[in-house]
Design a protein around this motif. Structure first.
Motif, PDB file in Angstrom:
ATOM      1  N   ARG A  28       0.786  -1.135   0.383  1.00  0.00           N
ATOM      2  CA  ARG A  28      -0.015   0.161  -0.104  1.00  0.00           C
ATOM      3  C   ARG A  28       1.177   1.164  -0.124  1.00  0.00           C
ATOM      4  NH1 ARG A  28      -4.212  -0.885   4.581  1.00  0.00           N
ATOM      5  NH2 ARG A  28      -5.255   1.585   3.529  1.00  0.00           N
ATOM      6  N   VAL A  29       2.119   1.685   0.047  1.00  0.00           N
ATOM      7  CA  VAL A  29       2.964   1.869   0.174  1.00  0.00           C
ATOM      8  C   VAL A  29       3.686   1.662  -0.907  1.00  0.00           C
ATOM      9  CG1 VAL A  29       4.464   3.983   1.387  1.00  0.00           C
ATOM     10  CG2 VAL A  29       2.556   2.256   2.846  1.00  0.00           C
ATOM     11  N   HIS A  30       4.219   2.997  -2.196  1.00  0.00           N
ATOM     12  CA  HIS A  30       4.971   2.563  -3.645  1.00  0.00           C
ATOM     13  C   HIS A  30       5.920   3.309  -3.006  1.00  0.00           C
ATOM     14  CE1 HIS A  30       2.765   0.217  -5.229  1.00  0.00           C
ATOM     15  NE2 HIS A  30       1.655   0.299  -4.869  1.00  0.00           N
ATOM     16  N   ALA A  31       7.745   2.976  -2.144  1.00  0.00           N
ATOM     17  CA  ALA A  31       8.489   3.842  -2.354  1.00  0.00           C
ATOM     18  C   ALA A  31       9.817   4.850  -3.395  1.00  0.00           C
ATOM     19  CB  ALA A  31       9.516   3.437  -1.106  1.00  0.00           C
ATOM     20  N   ALA A  32       9.723   5.680  -3.230  1.00  0.00           N
ATOM     21  CA  ALA A  32      10.466   6.009  -4.382  1.00  0.00           C
ATOM     22  C   ALA A  32      11.468   6.857  -4.337  1.00  0.00           C
ATOM     23  CB  ALA A  32       9.308   7.518  -5.049  1.00  0.00           C
ATOM     24  N   ARG A  33      12.064   6.163  -5.323  1.00  0.00           N
ATOM     25  CA  ARG A  33      13.735   6.754  -4.662  1.00  0.00           C
ATOM     26  C   ARG A  33      14.555   8.188  -4.881  1.00  0.00           C
ATOM     27  NH1 ARG A  33      14.284   2.448  -7.334  1.00  0.00           N
ATOM     28  NH2 ARG A  33      14.512   3.037  -9.342  1.00  0.00           N
ATOM     29  N   ASP A  34      13.647   8.731  -6.119  1.00  0.00           N
ATOM     30  CA  ASP A  34      13.625  10.042  -5.864  1.00  0.00           C
ATOM     31  C   ASP A  34      12.711  10.538  -6.938  1.00  0.00           C
ATOM     32  OD1 ASP A  34      13.735   9.324  -9.105  1.00  0.00           O
ATOM     33  OD2 ASP A  34      16.621   8.971  -8.731  1.00  0.00           O
ATOM     34  N   ALA A  35      12.494  11.764  -7.561  1.00  0.00           N
ATOM     35  CA  ALA A  35      11.250  12.371  -8.456  1.00  0.00           C
ATOM     36  C   ALA A  35      11.430  11.659  -9.309  1.00  0.00           C
ATOM     37  CB  ALA A  35      12.216  13.594  -8.836  1.00  0.00           C
ATOM     38  N   ALA A  36      12.082  11.005 -10.103  1.00  0.00           N
ATOM     39  CA  ALA A  36      11.978  10.395 -11.557  1.00  0.00           C
ATOM     40  C   ALA A  36      11.355   9.294 -11.226  1.00  0.00           C
ATOM     41  CB  ALA A  36      13.279  10.584 -12.071  1.00  0.00           C
ATOM     42  N   HIS A  37      11.585   8.157 -10.063  1.00  0.00           N
ATOM     43  CA  HIS A  37      10.450   7.001  -9.430  1.00  0.00           C
ATOM     44  C   HIS A  37       9.432   7.496  -9.617  1.00  0.00           C
ATOM     45  CE1 HIS A  37      11.180   3.831  -7.010  1.00  0.00           C
ATOM     46  NE2 HIS A  37      10.507   2.672  -8.518  1.00  0.00           N
ATOM     47  N   LEU A  38       9.027   9.024  -8.117  1.00  0.00           N
ATOM     48  CA  LEU A  38       8.230   9.290  -8.110  1.00  0.00           C
ATOM     49  C   LEU A  38       7.491   9.259  -9.563  1.00  0.00           C
ATOM     50  CD1 LEU A  38       6.230   9.489  -5.482  1.00  0.00           C
ATOM     51  CD2 LEU A  38       7.234  12.486  -6.548  1.00  0.00           C
ATOM     52  N   ASP A  39       7.858  10.227 -10.833  1.00  0.00           N
ATOM     53  CA  ASP A  39       6.878  10.166 -11.413  1.00  0.00           C
ATOM     54  C   ASP A  39       6.346   8.428 -12.100  1.00  0.00           C
ATOM     55  OD1 ASP A  39       6.124  12.071 -13.703  1.00  0.00           O
ATOM     56  OD2 ASP A  39       6.788  10.201 -14.959  1.00  0.00           O
ATOM     57  N   ARG A  40       7.581   7.577 -12.624  1.00  0.00           N
ATOM     58  CA  ARG A  40       6.874   6.186 -13.145  1.00  0.00           C
ATOM     59  C   ARG A  40       5.697   6.394 -11.564  1.00  0.00           C
ATOM     60  NH1 ARG A  40      12.519   6.505 -13.512  1.00  0.00           N
ATOM     61  NH2 ARG A  40      13.493   4.976 -11.539  1.00  0.00           N
ATOM     62  N   ILE A  41       5.882   6.357 -10.559  1.00  0.00           N
ATOM     63  CA  ILE A  41       5.512   5.211  -9.640  1.00  0.00           C
ATOM     64  C   ILE A  41       3.673   5.546  -9.825  1.00  0.00           C
ATOM     65  CG2 ILE A  41       4.519   5.340  -7.785  1.00  0.00           C
ATOM     66  CD1 ILE A  41       6.886   4.790  -6.912  1.00  0.00           C
ATOM     67  N   LEU A  42       3.863   7.160 -10.225  1.00  0.00           N
ATOM     68  CA  LEU A  42       2.186   8.076 -10.433  1.00  0.00           C
ATOM     69  C   LEU A  42       1.244   7.374 -11.734  1.00  0.00           C
ATOM     70  CD1 LEU A  42       2.751  11.395  -9.015  1.00  0.00           C
ATOM     71  CD2 LEU A  42       2.071   9.391  -7.219  1.00  0.00           C
ATOM     72  N   ARG A  43       2.135   7.108 -12.791  1.00  0.00           N
ATOM     73  CA  ARG A  43       2.048   6.649 -14.013  1.00  0.00           C
ATOM     74  C   ARG A  43       1.248   5.354 -13.898  1.00  0.00           C
ATOM     75  NH1 ARG A  43       2.848  10.946 -16.764  1.00  0.00           N
ATOM     76  NH2 ARG A  43       4.411  12.215 -16.772  1.00  0.00           N
ATOM     77  N   GLN A  44       2.060   4.180 -12.803  1.00  0.00           N
ATOM     78  CA  GLN A  44       1.486   3.260 -13.068  1.00  0.00           C
ATOM     79  C   GLN A  44       0.995   2.317 -11.877  1.00  0.00           C
ATOM     80  OE1 GLN A  44       6.257   1.143 -12.212  1.00  0.00           O
ATOM     81  NE2 GLN A  44       5.829   2.168 -14.853  1.00  0.00           N
ATOM     82  N   HIS A  45       0.279   3.333 -10.707  1.00  0.00           N
ATOM     83  CA  HIS A  45       0.042   2.547  -9.846  1.00  0.00           C
ATOM     84  C   HIS A  45      -1.263   3.379  -9.509  1.00  0.00           C
ATOM     85  CE1 HIS A  45       2.608  -0.351  -8.915  1.00  0.00           C
ATOM     86  NE2 HIS A  45       3.864   0.081  -9.193  1.00  0.00           N
TER      87      HIS A  45
END
Length: 256
Positions: A28-45
């Protein structure tokens, strides 16, 4: 509806606090390593909100989220120091919810759930029950479930199981009187969720289709044209309440 967040926090205690507040599988918590990873998470989940640490907020990640994903609620979870007062004021003025490590841990899940995307969408669509002639307890209860789960994974059979009634009984009772058909109501709410996301410049139509469980982009496009008029991008220009109103306007005996 399960609350899911994306998190970019620099302090491990903050991430652990989030995972304690939002336990379970799938994650339930998708942890991002950096801003670029956060962007990918938002597009995938599909998430109810984004949780940032103070460092990420200072680095401009909050501003980037507001530019590209403006509908997603943002929470700042940080061990705020006295020299962070200006940052806190700026975040709160821009609509973020500031939470304090340790102090606010007992209420993390409740605050995120109450202020997340699902709750906000449900609050906007709940008053439409009267306009849609949903008057019986069964109709109102079913409507609450529909507006609380716009993922496309909610089926008539699944909703019937939640309400402990037969599938045909639910369909018949929901559509009684001048209320919309159950399937039409579910399609309308899913389109509203799509419109909410497509109002963000950061989302492509294909990404939104996948996030909301459409089997293809063309299905989302066809559904938008059939129920609302215009393609999927048109949804992003309309308030979500208006999307639902337009989608259900075709029901027999109403506005036709």
């Amino acid at each position: 509806m399960t609350t899911v967040v994306a998190a970019l926090v620099e302090r491990r205690p903050a991430l652990l606090a989030l995972r304690r507040a939002l336990p379970g599988r799938p994650q339930r918590v998708h942890a991002a390593r950096d801003a670029a990873h956060l962007d990918r998470i938002l597009r995938q989940h599909r998430v109810d909100g984004v949780v940032l640490g103070a460092a990420a907020a200072r680095a401009g990640t909050f501003a980037a989220l507001r530019d590209d994903f403006r509908v997603i609620p943002v929470f700042c979870l940080a061990a705020v120091r006295s020299d962070d007062a200006a940052l806190v004021r700026r975040l709160e003025r821009a609509g973020a919810t500031v939470l304090l490590e340790a102090l606010d841990e007992p209420i993390l899940e409740r605050v995120i759930r109450q202020r997340g995307m699902t709750a906000r969408r449900a609050a906007a669509l709940r008053p439409l029950a009267g306009e849609l002639d949903l008057t019986t307890p069964m109709q109102r209860t079913a409507w609450e479930h529909i507006i609380g789960d716009a993922t496309g994974r909610l089926t008539t059979a699944g909703l019937a199981a939640r309400l402990r009634v037969g599938r045909e009984t639910l369909s018949r009772q929901f559509g009684a009187g001048m209320a919309p058909r159950l399937k039409l109501a579910m399609d309308a709410v899913r389109l509203a969720a799509a419109g909410e996301l497509l109002g963000c410049r950061g989302y492509r139509v294909a990404e939104v289709a996948e996030l909301l469980g459409y089997s293809s982009v063309s299905l989302l496009q066809r559904t938008a044209r059939r129920l609302v008029g215009g393609g999927a991008r048109r949804l992003g220009t309309l308030p979500i309440e208006e999307i639902v109103r337009r989608a259900v306007a075709q029901r027999p005996g109403r506005w036709t």
